[in-house]
Design a protein around this motif. Sequence first.
Motif, short mmCIF file in Angstrom:
data_model
loop_
_atom_site.label_atom_id
_atom_site.label_comp_id
_atom_site.label_asym_id
_atom_site.label_seq_id
_atom_site.Cartn_x
_atom_site.Cartn_y
_atom_site.Cartn_z
N GLY A 191 134.83 21.80 97.78
CA GLY A 191 135.63 22.88 97.19
C GLY A 191 136.35 23.69 98.25
O GLY A 191 136.36 23.33 99.44
N GLY A 192 136.95 24.78 97.83
CA GLY A 192 137.73 25.59 98.77
C GLY A 192 137.61 27.08 98.54
O GLY A 192 138.30 27.88 99.17
N GLY A 193 136.69 27.46 97.66
CA GLY A 193 136.57 28.87 97.25
C GLY A 193 136.22 29.84 98.37
O GLY A 193 136.42 31.04 98.24
N ASN A 194 135.69 29.34 99.48
CA ASN A 194 135.39 30.20 100.63
C ASN A 194 136.66 30.61 101.36
O ASN A 194 136.64 31.51 102.20
CB ASN A 194 134.46 29.46 101.60
N SER A 207 130.43 23.15 97.13
CA SER A 207 131.43 24.20 96.92
C SER A 207 131.72 24.92 98.23
O SER A 207 130.90 24.92 99.16
CB SER A 207 130.94 25.19 95.86
N GLY A 208 132.87 25.53 98.27
CA GLY A 208 133.24 26.31 99.45
C GLY A 208 132.25 27.44 99.68
O GLY A 208 131.91 27.76 100.82
N GLU A 209 131.77 28.01 98.59
CA GLU A 209 130.81 29.12 98.69
C GLU A 209 129.56 28.72 99.46
O GLU A 209 129.01 29.51 100.21
CB GLU A 209 130.40 29.55 97.29
N VAL A 237 126.50 27.56 111.15
CA VAL A 237 125.07 27.21 111.05
C VAL A 237 124.80 26.58 109.68
O VAL A 237 124.15 25.53 109.56
CB VAL A 237 124.18 28.47 111.28
N THR A 238 125.36 27.19 108.63
CA THR A 238 125.18 26.65 107.28
C THR A 238 125.81 25.26 107.19
O THR A 238 125.23 24.34 106.61
CB THR A 238 125.84 27.58 106.24
N LEU A 239 126.99 25.12 107.76
CA LEU A 239 127.68 23.82 107.75
C LEU A 239 126.79 22.75 108.37
O LEU A 239 126.64 21.64 107.85
CB LEU A 239 129.00 23.94 108.53
N ASP A 240 126.15 23.10 109.48
CA ASP A 240 125.29 22.13 110.16
C ASP A 240 124.06 21.80 109.32
O ASP A 240 123.62 20.66 109.29
CB ASP A 240 124.88 22.68 111.54
N MET A 274 130.10 28.92 103.12
CA MET A 274 130.30 30.30 103.59
C MET A 274 128.97 30.91 104.08
O MET A 274 128.97 31.85 104.85
CB MET A 274 130.82 31.10 102.39
N GLY A 275 127.83 30.35 103.59
CA GLY A 275 126.52 30.92 103.94
C GLY A 275 126.45 32.37 103.51
O GLY A 275 126.81 32.71 102.38
N GLU A 276 126.06 33.24 104.43
CA GLU A 276 125.97 34.68 104.11
C GLU A 276 127.25 35.41 104.49
O GLU A 276 127.35 36.62 104.34
CB GLU A 276 124.78 35.33 104.84
N GLU A 277 128.22 34.67 105.02
CA GLU A 277 129.47 35.31 105.45
C GLU A 277 130.34 35.64 104.23
O GLU A 277 130.21 35.02 103.19
CB GLU A 277 130.26 34.36 106.36
#
Length: 246
Positions: free
Chosen positions: A55-58, A16-18, A31-34, A21-24
């Motif tokens: 997803g795209g919710g972020n 999911s996009g969420e 960093v989360t993406l990596d 997003m990590g903590e952002e």
Amino acid sequence: MKPEQPPYRRILLKVSGEVLMGEEPFGIDMVTLDHVAEDIAAVVEAGFELCLVVGGGNIFRGVQVAGRGMERASADYMGMLATIMNALAVQSALERRGVDTRVQSAIPMQAICEPYIRRRALRHLEKGRVVIFAAGLGAPYFTTDTPAALRAAEMGCDALFKGTSVDGVYTADPKKDPTARRYGSIGYQEVLARDLRVMDASAISLARDNNIPIVVFSIRERGNLLKVLTGEGTHTTIEDRTARAA
Ligand code: UDP
């Protein structure tokens, strides 16, 4: 390293996009993406075949702006475009780790990715490439849950993995109710009847009708995807079975 007895060989992972997003509060946390890319790379390295629905919710969720002046269908198309942005970000993170990938979009956008072609996607998987499905179904009034179940069926996946921020499906919200218990396994029908809101009802019905187990696990815990795939990590499996609490 190939697992001795992998319960599943080919899986579809819904990201999911969420998650990205990590903590952002918005967008993509690099960093989360990596970390997500690292976990996916480990699974590919272990010999599993993997495809993703992103997803795209972020970035944009149609339903949140529809009713505030924007027509629902247009808002949903914007949401689908957001999933393409995320798919390109995930592709780039995976390629940095040496994972061969292809993005296929349900809305053709040939300057940046392939259109969705089922047979071509299957061929990519057979060659060990990670296929990232973007733009959902290409139709409004859905979220990316239903395309995740649909693509899992089309790709002949053994399971649909749903990475969330909790480690499974609980009897109640574990953040609010300390007595909440996690299910080890639960039936599709019970998830629907108890309105447990793990995924959209249309996605759960599609998985049920095609007998595809849904594995709910925490993607926030690093390394967990491979652990769950090799039967070690904590998770809940939604399947055709009598429910029992873990
Ligand atoms: N969307 C859509 N049709 C689809 C998939 C997605 O209209 O088949 C739109 C919808 O507006 C949705 C947005 O794209 O809210 C982003 O997808 P989603 O909400 O599933 O993102 P996630 O919650 O997984 O980050």
